[in-house]
Design a protein around this motif. Sequence first.
Motif: not given
Length: 406
Positions: A222-224, A340-343, A348-349, A403-406
Amino acid sequence: MTDTAGVTPTPVKHLLRGRFGWFFAGRTVDLAGSSMTTVALALAVLQASGRVADLGVVLAANMIPTLVLLLVGGAVADRVRRRTVLIVTNLSTAVVMAVMAVVLITDRYDLVVIACLALVSGAVSAFSQPALRGIVPELVERHDLQRANALLAGSQNTVRILGPMMASVLVATVGGGWALAADAASYLLAAAAFTRIPGASRPPSAGRPLWRDLVEGWSVFRSMRWVVVMTISFAIVNAFNVGPWNVLGPQVVSGNDGAVGWGTVQTVRAVGLLLMSVAAVRIVLRRPLRDGRIWGTLAGLPLLAIGMSGDAWVVAAAAFFGGLGFTVAAITWESTLQAAVQEESLSRVASYDDLLSYLAIPLSQLAVGPLAASYGANEVSIACGVAVIVVSLLPLLSREVRNLRT
Protein backbone atom coordinates in the motif's frame (compact mmCIF):
# COMPACT_ATOMS: atom_id res chain seq x y z
CA MET A 1 7.64 1.47 -28.69
CA THR A 2 11.19 2.70 -28.42
CA ASP A 3 14.50 1.06 -27.76
CA THR A 4 15.98 2.15 -24.46
CA ALA A 5 19.06 4.26 -25.10
CA GLY A 6 22.32 3.49 -23.37
CA VAL A 7 21.42 -0.06 -22.41
CA THR A 8 22.42 -3.16 -24.36
CA PRO A 9 20.16 -6.07 -23.50
CA THR A 10 21.79 -9.45 -23.12
CA PRO A 11 21.51 -11.53 -26.33
CA VAL A 12 18.77 -14.14 -26.11
CA LYS A 13 21.17 -17.04 -26.65
CA HIS A 14 23.23 -15.89 -23.67
CA LEU A 15 20.15 -15.19 -21.56
CA LEU A 16 18.95 -18.74 -22.10
CA ARG A 17 22.17 -20.18 -20.75
CA GLY A 18 22.98 -20.72 -17.11
CA ARG A 19 20.58 -20.02 -14.27
CA PHE A 20 17.82 -18.29 -16.24
CA GLY A 21 18.04 -20.96 -18.93
CA TRP A 22 17.35 -23.70 -16.38
CA PHE A 23 14.47 -21.69 -14.94
CA PHE A 24 13.07 -21.09 -18.42
CA ALA A 25 13.21 -24.83 -19.17
CA GLY A 26 11.61 -25.76 -15.86
CA ARG A 27 8.95 -23.07 -16.14
CA THR A 28 8.07 -24.16 -19.68
CA VAL A 29 7.65 -27.79 -18.62
CA ASP A 30 5.72 -26.64 -15.53
CA LEU A 31 3.38 -24.58 -17.72
CA ALA A 32 2.94 -27.48 -20.13
CA GLY A 33 1.93 -29.69 -17.22
CA SER A 34 -0.53 -27.15 -15.77
CA SER A 35 -2.11 -26.41 -19.16
CA MET A 36 -2.54 -30.14 -19.75
CA THR A 37 -3.90 -30.68 -16.23
CA THR A 38 -6.75 -28.18 -16.69
CA VAL A 39 -8.07 -30.02 -19.74
CA ALA A 40 -7.09 -33.56 -18.73
CA LEU A 41 -8.68 -33.28 -15.29
CA ALA A 42 -11.92 -31.85 -16.67
CA LEU A 43 -12.21 -34.51 -19.36
CA ALA A 44 -11.14 -37.30 -16.99
CA VAL A 45 -13.78 -36.37 -14.39
CA LEU A 46 -16.49 -36.18 -17.05
CA GLN A 47 -15.25 -39.45 -18.58
CA ALA A 48 -15.30 -41.24 -15.21
CA SER A 49 -18.49 -39.77 -13.71
CA GLY A 50 -20.56 -38.48 -16.60
CA ARG A 51 -21.77 -35.67 -14.31
CA VAL A 52 -21.14 -31.98 -14.95
CA ALA A 53 -21.87 -31.28 -11.28
CA ASP A 54 -18.86 -33.38 -10.28
CA LEU A 55 -16.62 -31.26 -12.48
CA GLY A 56 -17.92 -28.08 -10.85
CA VAL A 57 -17.10 -29.45 -7.40
CA VAL A 58 -13.58 -30.46 -8.45
CA LEU A 59 -12.82 -27.09 -10.10
CA ALA A 60 -14.11 -25.18 -7.07
CA ALA A 61 -12.07 -27.39 -4.74
CA ASN A 62 -8.99 -26.52 -6.78
CA MET A 63 -9.53 -22.74 -6.87
CA ILE A 64 -10.68 -21.95 -3.33
CA PRO A 65 -7.48 -22.95 -1.46
CA THR A 66 -5.39 -21.01 -3.98
CA LEU A 67 -7.23 -17.80 -3.10
CA VAL A 68 -7.27 -18.53 0.64
CA LEU A 69 -3.55 -19.35 0.90
CA LEU A 70 -2.09 -17.00 -1.71
CA LEU A 71 -0.92 -14.40 0.82
CA VAL A 72 0.70 -17.09 2.98
CA GLY A 73 2.42 -18.40 -0.13
CA GLY A 74 3.82 -14.96 -0.85
CA ALA A 75 5.17 -14.64 2.69
CA VAL A 76 6.81 -18.07 2.51
CA ALA A 77 8.41 -17.27 -0.87
CA ASP A 78 9.94 -14.09 0.61
CA ARG A 79 11.12 -15.95 3.71
CA VAL A 80 12.87 -19.00 2.20
CA ARG A 81 14.69 -19.67 -1.05
CA ARG A 82 12.27 -19.43 -3.95
CA ARG A 83 14.17 -22.17 -5.75
CA THR A 84 13.34 -24.50 -2.85
CA VAL A 85 9.66 -23.51 -2.96
CA LEU A 86 9.49 -24.31 -6.69
CA ILE A 87 11.15 -27.71 -6.27
CA VAL A 88 8.90 -28.71 -3.38
CA THR A 89 5.68 -27.48 -5.04
CA ASN A 90 6.43 -29.25 -8.32
CA LEU A 91 7.26 -32.50 -6.53
CA SER A 92 4.07 -32.18 -4.47
CA THR A 93 1.95 -31.57 -7.55
CA ALA A 94 3.58 -34.55 -9.26
CA VAL A 95 2.54 -36.76 -6.34
CA VAL A 96 -1.04 -35.41 -6.41
CA MET A 97 -1.34 -35.97 -10.16
CA ALA A 98 0.14 -39.46 -9.85
CA VAL A 99 -2.38 -40.44 -7.17
CA MET A 100 -5.23 -39.05 -9.28
CA ALA A 101 -3.93 -41.05 -12.23
CA VAL A 102 -3.84 -44.28 -10.22
CA VAL A 103 -7.40 -43.70 -8.96
CA LEU A 104 -8.70 -43.21 -12.50
CA ILE A 105 -6.61 -45.90 -14.20
CA THR A 106 -7.79 -48.51 -11.67
CA ASP A 107 -11.44 -47.45 -12.17
CA ARG A 108 -11.83 -46.38 -8.54
CA TYR A 109 -13.23 -42.95 -9.23
CA ASP A 110 -14.71 -41.28 -6.17
CA LEU A 111 -15.75 -37.63 -6.14
CA VAL A 112 -14.62 -37.07 -2.54
CA VAL A 113 -11.14 -38.48 -3.25
CA ILE A 114 -10.66 -36.50 -6.46
CA ALA A 115 -11.99 -33.29 -4.85
CA CYS A 116 -9.62 -33.70 -1.88
CA LEU A 117 -6.68 -34.19 -4.24
CA ALA A 118 -7.77 -31.10 -6.21
CA LEU A 119 -7.90 -29.22 -2.90
CA VAL A 120 -4.27 -30.15 -2.18
CA SER A 121 -3.24 -29.19 -5.71
CA GLY A 122 -4.88 -25.77 -5.33
CA ALA A 123 -3.15 -25.22 -2.00
CA VAL A 124 0.23 -26.05 -3.54
CA SER A 125 -0.44 -23.59 -6.37
CA ALA A 126 -0.85 -20.81 -3.80
CA PHE A 127 2.82 -21.27 -2.86
CA SER A 128 4.24 -21.75 -6.35
CA GLN A 129 2.72 -18.65 -8.00
CA PRO A 130 4.37 -16.01 -5.75
CA ALA A 131 7.70 -17.83 -5.99
CA LEU A 132 7.52 -17.87 -9.78
CA ARG A 133 6.81 -14.15 -9.92
CA GLY A 134 9.54 -13.30 -7.41
CA ILE A 135 12.45 -15.36 -8.68
CA VAL A 136 13.09 -13.73 -12.08
CA PRO A 137 14.99 -10.68 -10.69
CA GLU A 138 17.34 -13.14 -8.94
CA LEU A 139 18.26 -14.68 -12.31
CA VAL A 140 18.70 -11.75 -14.73
CA GLU A 141 19.98 -8.19 -14.69
CA ARG A 142 17.48 -5.39 -14.22
CA HIS A 143 17.73 -4.21 -17.84
CA ASP A 144 16.93 -7.75 -19.03
CA LEU A 145 13.68 -8.13 -17.07
CA GLN A 146 11.33 -7.26 -19.94
CA ARG A 147 13.22 -9.55 -22.32
CA ALA A 148 13.16 -12.40 -19.79
CA ASN A 149 9.43 -11.94 -19.15
CA ALA A 150 8.76 -11.81 -22.88
CA LEU A 151 10.55 -15.14 -23.31
CA LEU A 152 8.51 -16.62 -20.48
CA ALA A 153 5.31 -15.23 -21.99
CA GLY A 154 6.26 -16.74 -25.35
CA SER A 155 6.70 -20.19 -23.84
CA GLN A 156 3.48 -19.77 -21.86
CA ASN A 157 1.46 -18.85 -24.93
CA THR A 158 2.99 -21.70 -26.92
CA VAL A 159 2.07 -24.35 -24.37
CA ARG A 160 -1.39 -22.79 -24.03
CA ILE A 161 -1.91 -23.80 -27.65
CA LEU A 162 -0.19 -27.18 -27.57
CA GLY A 163 -0.90 -28.34 -23.98
CA PRO A 164 -4.71 -28.61 -24.19
CA MET A 165 -4.40 -30.29 -27.59
CA MET A 166 -2.00 -32.91 -26.23
CA ALA A 167 -4.22 -33.50 -23.19
CA SER A 168 -7.28 -33.98 -25.38
CA VAL A 169 -5.48 -36.49 -27.58
CA LEU A 170 -4.23 -38.46 -24.55
CA VAL A 171 -7.67 -38.56 -22.96
CA ALA A 172 -9.25 -39.67 -26.24
CA THR A 173 -6.67 -42.38 -26.94
CA VAL A 174 -5.43 -43.82 -23.65
CA GLY A 175 -7.84 -42.30 -21.12
CA GLY A 176 -7.90 -39.48 -18.56
CA GLY A 177 -5.88 -41.40 -15.99
CA TRP A 178 -2.90 -41.82 -18.30
CA ALA A 179 -3.15 -38.16 -19.33
CA LEU A 180 -2.80 -37.18 -15.66
CA ALA A 181 0.13 -39.60 -15.36
CA ALA A 182 1.84 -37.67 -18.17
CA ASP A 183 1.13 -34.47 -16.24
CA ALA A 184 2.79 -35.95 -13.15
CA ALA A 185 5.90 -36.76 -15.19
CA SER A 186 6.07 -33.17 -16.49
CA TYR A 187 6.09 -31.79 -12.94
CA LEU A 188 8.95 -34.13 -12.05
CA LEU A 189 10.94 -32.85 -15.03
CA ALA A 190 10.26 -29.25 -13.99
CA ALA A 191 11.46 -29.96 -10.45
CA ALA A 192 14.65 -31.49 -11.87
CA ALA A 193 15.32 -28.36 -13.95
CA PHE A 194 14.74 -26.08 -10.94
CA THR A 195 17.38 -27.99 -8.96
CA ARG A 196 19.97 -26.56 -11.39
CA ILE A 197 19.16 -22.98 -10.38
CA PRO A 198 21.60 -21.58 -7.82
CA GLY A 199 19.74 -20.67 -4.63
CA ALA A 200 19.83 -16.99 -3.66
CA SER A 201 20.23 -16.33 0.05
CA ARG A 202 17.21 -15.03 1.96
CA PRO A 203 17.39 -12.63 4.90
CA PRO A 204 16.97 -14.51 8.20
CA SER A 205 13.48 -14.37 9.69
CA ALA A 206 14.91 -14.57 13.24
CA GLY A 207 11.91 -16.52 14.46
CA ARG A 208 9.52 -13.78 13.36
CA PRO A 209 5.90 -15.03 13.15
CA LEU A 210 4.40 -15.40 9.71
CA TRP A 211 1.62 -12.93 10.37
CA ARG A 212 4.17 -10.17 10.79
CA ASP A 213 5.52 -10.95 7.33
CA LEU A 214 1.98 -10.65 5.98
CA VAL A 215 1.48 -7.28 7.68
CA GLU A 216 4.84 -6.05 6.44
CA GLY A 217 4.01 -7.17 2.91
CA TRP A 218 0.73 -5.27 3.03
CA SER A 219 2.56 -2.17 4.26
CA VAL A 220 4.99 -2.35 1.34
CA PHE A 221 2.13 -2.95 -1.10
CA ARG A 222 0.00 0.00 0.00
CA SER A 223 3.02 2.32 0.34
CA MET A 224 3.54 2.13 -3.43
CA ARG A 225 0.60 4.16 -4.70
CA TRP A 226 1.10 3.26 -8.35
CA VAL A 227 1.00 -0.45 -7.48
CA VAL A 228 -2.33 0.01 -5.67
CA VAL A 229 -3.74 2.03 -8.58
CA MET A 230 -2.71 -0.61 -11.12
CA THR A 231 -4.03 -3.50 -9.00
CA ILE A 232 -7.43 -1.84 -8.58
CA SER A 233 -7.49 -1.25 -12.33
CA PHE A 234 -6.74 -4.93 -13.02
CA ALA A 235 -9.48 -6.02 -10.63
CA ILE A 236 -12.08 -3.84 -12.39
CA VAL A 237 -10.88 -4.88 -15.85
CA ASN A 238 -11.18 -8.54 -14.82
CA ALA A 239 -14.71 -7.90 -13.53
CA PHE A 240 -15.79 -6.48 -16.89
CA ASN A 241 -13.71 -8.80 -19.09
CA VAL A 242 -13.36 -12.36 -17.81
CA GLY A 243 -16.99 -13.26 -17.19
CA PRO A 244 -18.38 -11.77 -20.43
CA TRP A 245 -15.58 -13.33 -22.50
CA ASN A 246 -15.87 -16.82 -20.99
CA VAL A 247 -19.67 -16.87 -20.78
CA LEU A 248 -21.09 -14.59 -23.48
CA GLY A 249 -18.35 -15.29 -26.02
CA PRO A 250 -19.13 -19.01 -26.45
CA GLN A 251 -22.87 -18.34 -26.26
CA VAL A 252 -22.99 -15.67 -28.99
CA VAL A 253 -20.30 -16.97 -31.35
CA SER A 254 -21.37 -20.61 -31.11
CA GLY A 255 -24.95 -19.53 -31.71
CA ASN A 256 -23.88 -17.94 -34.99
CA ASP A 257 -21.13 -20.28 -36.20
CA GLY A 258 -21.18 -23.37 -33.97
CA ALA A 259 -18.54 -24.72 -31.61
CA VAL A 260 -15.90 -24.63 -34.36
CA GLY A 261 -16.36 -20.88 -34.64
CA TRP A 262 -15.57 -20.33 -30.95
CA GLY A 263 -12.60 -22.69 -31.17
CA THR A 264 -11.28 -20.66 -34.11
CA VAL A 265 -11.62 -17.44 -32.11
CA GLN A 266 -9.60 -18.89 -29.22
CA THR A 267 -6.90 -20.15 -31.58
CA VAL A 268 -6.55 -16.80 -33.37
CA ARG A 269 -6.34 -15.01 -30.01
CA ALA A 270 -3.59 -17.39 -28.92
CA VAL A 271 -1.67 -16.56 -32.11
CA GLY A 272 -1.86 -12.87 -31.24
CA LEU A 273 -0.58 -13.57 -27.73
CA LEU A 274 2.32 -15.58 -29.10
CA LEU A 275 3.36 -13.15 -31.83
CA MET A 276 3.50 -10.20 -29.45
CA SER A 277 5.48 -12.29 -26.95
CA VAL A 278 8.09 -12.86 -29.65
CA ALA A 279 8.12 -9.18 -30.67
CA ALA A 280 8.51 -8.05 -27.05
CA VAL A 281 11.80 -9.97 -26.79
CA ARG A 282 13.35 -7.45 -29.19
CA ILE A 283 11.71 -4.21 -28.03
CA VAL A 284 11.96 -2.29 -24.76
CA LEU A 285 9.46 0.33 -23.62
CA ARG A 286 10.74 3.49 -21.93
CA ARG A 287 7.54 4.16 -19.98
CA PRO A 288 6.21 0.63 -19.51
CA LEU A 289 3.14 1.38 -17.39
CA ARG A 290 1.92 4.16 -19.66
CA ASP A 291 2.51 2.17 -22.84
CA GLY A 292 1.11 -1.00 -21.28
CA ARG A 293 -2.13 0.78 -20.36
CA ILE A 294 -2.52 2.18 -23.87
CA TRP A 295 -1.96 -1.24 -25.43
CA GLY A 296 -4.25 -2.76 -22.81
CA THR A 297 -7.24 -0.93 -24.26
CA LEU A 298 -7.16 -3.40 -27.16
CA ALA A 299 -8.51 -6.04 -24.75
CA GLY A 300 -11.91 -4.36 -25.03
CA LEU A 301 -12.17 -4.93 -28.79
CA PRO A 302 -13.23 -8.62 -28.66
CA LEU A 303 -16.16 -7.79 -26.36
CA LEU A 304 -17.25 -4.99 -28.69
CA ALA A 305 -17.04 -7.43 -31.62
CA ILE A 306 -19.17 -9.98 -29.76
CA GLY A 307 -21.84 -7.38 -29.05
CA MET A 308 -21.84 -5.63 -32.43
CA SER A 309 -21.46 -8.66 -34.68
CA GLY A 310 -20.98 -12.06 -33.07
CA ASP A 311 -19.67 -13.56 -36.33
CA ALA A 312 -16.66 -15.77 -35.69
CA TRP A 313 -14.37 -14.06 -38.21
CA VAL A 314 -15.09 -10.58 -36.80
CA VAL A 315 -14.60 -11.69 -33.20
CA ALA A 316 -11.45 -13.61 -34.18
CA ALA A 317 -9.91 -10.53 -35.79
CA ALA A 318 -10.72 -8.44 -32.71
CA ALA A 319 -9.39 -11.20 -30.44
CA PHE A 320 -6.10 -11.21 -32.34
CA PHE A 321 -5.55 -7.52 -31.62
CA GLY A 322 -6.83 -8.00 -28.10
CA GLY A 323 -4.18 -10.70 -27.63
CA LEU A 324 -1.49 -8.27 -28.79
CA GLY A 325 -2.59 -5.66 -26.27
CA PHE A 326 -3.01 -8.10 -23.40
CA THR A 327 0.53 -9.43 -23.90
CA VAL A 328 2.14 -5.98 -23.83
CA ALA A 329 0.14 -5.01 -20.74
CA ALA A 330 1.09 -8.22 -18.90
CA ILE A 331 4.80 -8.13 -19.76
CA THR A 332 5.25 -4.45 -18.90
CA TRP A 333 3.44 -4.84 -15.58
CA GLU A 334 5.44 -7.89 -14.53
CA SER A 335 8.76 -6.31 -15.51
CA THR A 336 8.00 -3.00 -13.80
CA LEU A 337 6.90 -4.67 -10.57
CA GLN A 338 10.03 -6.85 -10.49
CA ALA A 339 12.30 -3.87 -11.11
CA ALA A 340 10.65 -1.55 -8.58
CA VAL A 341 9.96 -3.80 -5.59
CA GLN A 342 12.79 -5.03 -3.37
CA GLU A 343 13.46 -8.75 -3.86
CA GLU A 344 12.84 -9.56 -0.20
CA SER A 345 9.26 -8.22 -0.50
CA LEU A 346 8.46 -9.03 -4.13
CA SER A 347 6.56 -12.30 -3.65
CA ARG A 348 4.34 -10.79 -0.95
CA VAL A 349 3.54 -7.72 -3.05
CA ALA A 350 2.85 -10.00 -6.04
CA SER A 351 0.53 -12.17 -3.94
CA TYR A 352 -1.51 -9.14 -2.85
CA ASP A 353 -1.64 -8.06 -6.49
CA ASP A 354 -2.83 -11.52 -7.56
CA LEU A 355 -5.40 -11.91 -4.81
CA LEU A 356 -7.04 -8.51 -5.28
CA SER A 357 -6.98 -8.86 -9.07
CA TYR A 358 -8.52 -12.36 -9.04
CA LEU A 359 -11.25 -11.79 -6.45
CA ALA A 360 -13.49 -10.12 -9.00
CA ILE A 361 -13.36 -13.03 -11.46
CA PRO A 362 -15.83 -15.41 -9.73
CA LEU A 363 -18.23 -12.49 -9.17
CA SER A 364 -17.96 -11.58 -12.84
CA GLN A 365 -18.72 -15.11 -13.95
CA LEU A 366 -21.73 -15.34 -11.64
CA ALA A 367 -23.17 -11.93 -12.54
CA VAL A 368 -22.88 -11.93 -16.32
CA GLY A 369 -25.56 -14.58 -16.92
CA PRO A 370 -28.36 -12.80 -15.04
CA LEU A 371 -27.31 -9.45 -16.54
CA ALA A 372 -27.43 -10.88 -20.06
CA ALA A 373 -30.85 -12.40 -19.36
CA SER A 374 -32.16 -9.02 -18.20
CA TYR A 375 -30.52 -6.65 -20.69
CA GLY A 376 -29.40 -8.87 -23.58
CA ALA A 377 -26.08 -10.60 -24.26
CA ASN A 378 -25.08 -8.18 -27.03
CA GLU A 379 -25.83 -5.09 -24.97
CA VAL A 380 -23.95 -6.38 -21.91
CA SER A 381 -20.97 -7.33 -24.07
CA ILE A 382 -20.77 -3.86 -25.66
CA ALA A 383 -21.06 -2.14 -22.28
CA CYS A 384 -18.32 -4.32 -20.82
CA GLY A 385 -16.06 -3.71 -23.84
CA VAL A 386 -16.37 0.05 -23.40
CA ALA A 387 -15.75 -0.31 -19.66
CA VAL A 388 -12.56 -2.33 -20.27
CA ILE A 389 -11.19 0.41 -22.54
CA VAL A 390 -12.05 3.20 -20.10
CA VAL A 391 -10.78 1.42 -16.99
CA SER A 392 -7.54 0.48 -18.78
CA LEU A 393 -6.83 4.17 -19.29
CA LEU A 394 -7.88 5.42 -15.84
CA PRO A 395 -4.47 4.67 -14.20
CA LEU A 396 -2.96 7.26 -16.57
CA LEU A 397 -4.59 9.92 -14.40
CA SER A 398 -1.79 9.11 -11.93
CA ARG A 399 1.42 10.99 -12.68
CA GLU A 400 3.47 8.11 -11.26
CA VAL A 401 1.94 5.66 -13.72
CA ARG A 402 2.39 8.03 -16.68
CA ASN A 403 5.99 8.94 -15.97
CA LEU A 404 7.52 5.82 -14.41
CA ARG A 405 10.49 4.70 -16.50
CA THR A 406 12.40 1.43 -16.69
